[in-house]
Motif scaffolding. Structure first.
Motif: not given
Length: 79
Positions: A46-50, A52-60
């Motif tokens: 779950a921490g890895g998913k969070v 990854a989601l944070f990094m994708l949103s930061l990239l966006g």
């Protein structure tokens, strides 16, 4: 007499907070030892998913900012 009141109160405060922190850390450490391996894996997943989601949103957000700056005609060159 009044000169000793802050010394006594600050000392008491440090003793109480230090004791509280010791027992809080000890309790959390003991709880961590009780967990099963599967629960740890689930938490790590779950921490890895969070993350990854944070990094994708930061990239966006970065790409959106870049596109907006280009559309507005701002200078992107480094000095």
């Amino acid at each position: 007499m009044m000169d000793w009141i802050p010394v006594v109160f600050v000392t008491f405060k440090f003793l109480v907070l230090g004791t509280g922190m010791f027992f809080a850390i000890k309790w959390h450490y003991d709880q961590g030892k009780k967990q099963k391996l599967e629960e740890r894996r689930a938490v790590l997943r779950a921490g890895g998913k969070v993350a990854a989601l944070f990094m994708l949103s930061l990239l966006g957000v970065g790409l959106l900012t870049f596109v907006l700056i280009r559309m507005l005609g701002m200078d992107l060159s480094m000095p």
